[in-house]
Design a protein around this motif. Sequence first.
Motif, short mmCIF file in Angstrom:
data_model
loop_
_atom_site.label_atom_id
_atom_site.label_comp_id
_atom_site.label_asym_id
_atom_site.label_seq_id
_atom_site.Cartn_x
_atom_site.Cartn_y
_atom_site.Cartn_z
N ILE A 100 44.58 75.51 48.60
CA ILE A 100 43.94 76.82 48.35
C ILE A 100 42.46 76.55 48.17
O ILE A 100 42.04 75.96 47.17
N GLY A 159 42.05 75.67 34.38
CA GLY A 159 42.66 75.94 35.68
C GLY A 159 43.98 76.67 35.52
O GLY A 159 44.39 77.00 34.40
N GLY A 160 44.64 76.90 36.65
CA GLY A 160 45.89 77.65 36.64
C GLY A 160 47.05 76.90 35.99
O GLY A 160 47.92 77.52 35.38
N SER A 161 47.06 75.59 36.12
CA SER A 161 48.18 74.82 35.56
C SER A 161 48.21 74.94 34.04
O SER A 161 49.27 75.18 33.45
N ASN A 164 49.27 78.42 33.09
CA ASN A 164 50.73 78.57 33.14
C ASN A 164 51.39 77.93 31.92
O ASN A 164 52.33 78.48 31.34
N HIS A 194 55.23 77.53 42.07
CA HIS A 194 54.31 76.39 42.07
C HIS A 194 54.82 75.31 41.12
O HIS A 194 55.39 75.62 40.08
N GLY A 249 51.66 85.78 45.08
CA GLY A 249 51.09 84.92 46.11
C GLY A 249 51.54 83.48 45.94
O GLY A 249 51.06 82.79 45.05
N THR A 251 51.81 79.53 46.91
CA THR A 251 50.88 78.58 47.49
C THR A 251 51.29 78.22 48.92
O THR A 251 50.45 78.04 49.79
N ASP A 276 52.79 84.31 38.13
CA ASP A 276 51.81 83.29 38.52
C ASP A 276 50.96 83.88 39.65
O ASP A 276 51.38 83.91 40.81
N ALA A 278 47.87 82.68 40.27
CA ALA A 278 46.74 81.74 40.37
C ALA A 278 46.08 81.84 41.75
O ALA A 278 44.86 81.82 41.86
N TYR A 279 46.90 81.97 42.77
CA TYR A 279 46.31 82.13 44.10
C TYR A 279 45.92 83.58 44.37
O TYR A 279 44.81 83.86 44.83
N ASP A 305 43.27 82.54 38.73
CA ASP A 305 42.44 81.35 38.89
C ASP A 305 41.08 81.73 39.47
O ASP A 305 40.92 81.75 40.69
N HIS A 307 38.66 79.97 39.87
CA HIS A 307 38.14 78.94 40.79
C HIS A 307 38.84 78.96 42.15
O HIS A 307 38.55 78.15 43.01
N LYS A 308 39.75 79.90 42.32
CA LYS A 308 40.27 80.19 43.66
C LYS A 308 39.75 81.58 44.08
O LYS A 308 38.87 81.70 44.89
C1 PLP Z 1 46.70 76.51 42.49
C2 PLP Z 1 47.92 77.11 41.90
C3 PLP Z 1 48.34 76.77 40.61
C4 PLP Z 1 47.67 75.69 39.81
O1 PLP Z 1 46.38 76.01 39.49
P1 PLP Z 1 45.26 74.89 39.22
O2 PLP Z 1 44.06 75.68 38.97
O3 PLP Z 1 45.19 74.05 40.46
O4 PLP Z 1 45.71 74.10 38.06
C5 PLP Z 1 49.43 77.44 40.09
N1 PLP Z 1 50.07 78.38 40.80
C6 PLP Z 1 49.70 78.73 42.05
C7 PLP Z 1 50.46 79.78 42.78
C8 PLP Z 1 48.61 78.10 42.64
O5 PLP Z 1 48.24 78.44 43.89
#
Ligand code: PLP
Length: 485
Positions: A100, A159-161, A164, A194, A249, A251, A276, A278-279, A305, A307-308
């Motif tokens: 991503i 970040g997303g991790s 979560n 994810h 969404g 990944t 989730d 994040a994307y 996220d 940063h995405k």
């Molecule tokens: C990228 C992603 C994550 C993890 O996020 P990071 O910012 O890389 O830690 C979690 N869930 C989904 C769906 C993602 O695309």
Amino acid sequence: MEKTTFIKTIKELERVSRMLEPDSEQRSAMVDTVLSYSETLLENLKDAPAFRLSGDNSLELYKYLFSEGPRPIEDVLAILNNCVDSSGVNPISGGNMGYIPGGPIYPSALGDFLAAVSNRYSGHFYGSPGAVRLENMLLRWMAGMIGYPKQAAGNLTSGGSIANLIAIVTARESYALKSRDYHRSVVYLTEQAHHSIHKGLLTAGLQDAVIHLVPTDDKYRMLVSELESAILQDERNGLHPWLVVANAGTTNSGAVDPLADVAAVADQNKVWYHIDGAYGAFFALTEIGKKVLDGMGESDSLVLDPHKGLFLPYGTGAVLVKNARALKDAFKFHAPYAQDTAHFEEELSPSDLSPELSRHFRGLRLWLPLMLVGKKPFAAALEEKLLLAQYFHQRMAELDGFIVGPKPDLSIVIFRYNPSRGDINTFNQKLIQAIQEDGRIFLSSTTIKGEFFIRMAILSIRTHLDDIDNAVEIIKSEATSIKQS
Ligand SMILES: *Cc1c(COP(=O)(O)O)cnc(C)c1O
């Protein structure tokens, strides 16, 4: 030590330690050099590869042991350029369409610079009311976007991790799960979830929880009827349905689960509902995205996220929890040395809502660009990416020999080439390898339900129509050469 020698020693140490504090003239010279380096990176982007697999110069780093004294900044930046900035994925390239992608947008870098210079303590309201208000304002803006009420709480994470993980811990504490309950507690998700969800469960000590994989439809979306029957079946078997995780969404392919339908089932069965996003969640800033992502606001917690989806440099995720109390109760601790801070509760403090204490003032890298350029360009960029994905999907569908995955829900398209002879997976492995060796664009691959796919993930701020046309040509010509070899 005699007093005068003692003072002399201190003075001498001060003299050397002051090398860590350049004066105004030195600062200005350093900034000029760094600026000129970063300008070269940006100005040369057009011809720079999106990926460089070979020629690993990074090992040379080990030759430069840290010396006791200084080195000229030009030499240091030359090492950086050679050892770090010229191999692997080039994340700032518009040709970066693997995993991503994201940003970064330039004003974010300036936000980071300012945050590092002022070093405002964003962990607690008492330490910096302004930094905390600024971050909470960003979180409230995100909460409004996804349809959470004003009273929701959240945290800007790395970040997303980690976001979560925070949601999982909040769900665990909110249901007062104890270790004796874990082996009976069931988590519902699809195989498209994810891996950070699984990692989060593990990190939260919940490796004994039961994972119930819910089947997906032919577009890789959760089948809600299956979720419902899974919950009922588990209840009959004496298990405790605890948490459902849906994707705003995935990944792999950008698939969006039927978020509103999942909400109804979660609500009826009193299961914590986590999304989730994040994307995908920031696509809600667009009209198309709003429709696809309908139902996000009905969850208990949600991850985004920046940063995405907001094109920030790596290092900013976000978690939102609808019931602020649940998030506060999960992370609140009190340290005796922090007693002066106890009366300052006007705004929730980030350090009370996450495992972190001292932290990067990471809101500034988002606040600054939002203030400088406004919301509209973000929404436009996101809508552009959605349309580019539809355009790419169409173009690939028209190409001889290519099979495309489902019409994209968001901005990821999966495809593969179908050679008339030989193994299809092997052919596509060769194809992704050839594309990566070429390096002008960077794509990645995945395996879904046993089938090897190449992924085109469009979310780099610098990916525009020309880049997509260019990518189609590269993909086509690499496939032709493999076929002919
Ligand atoms: C990228 C992603 C994550 C993890 O996020 P990071 O910012 O890389 O830690 C979690 N869930 C989904 C769906 C993602 O695309």
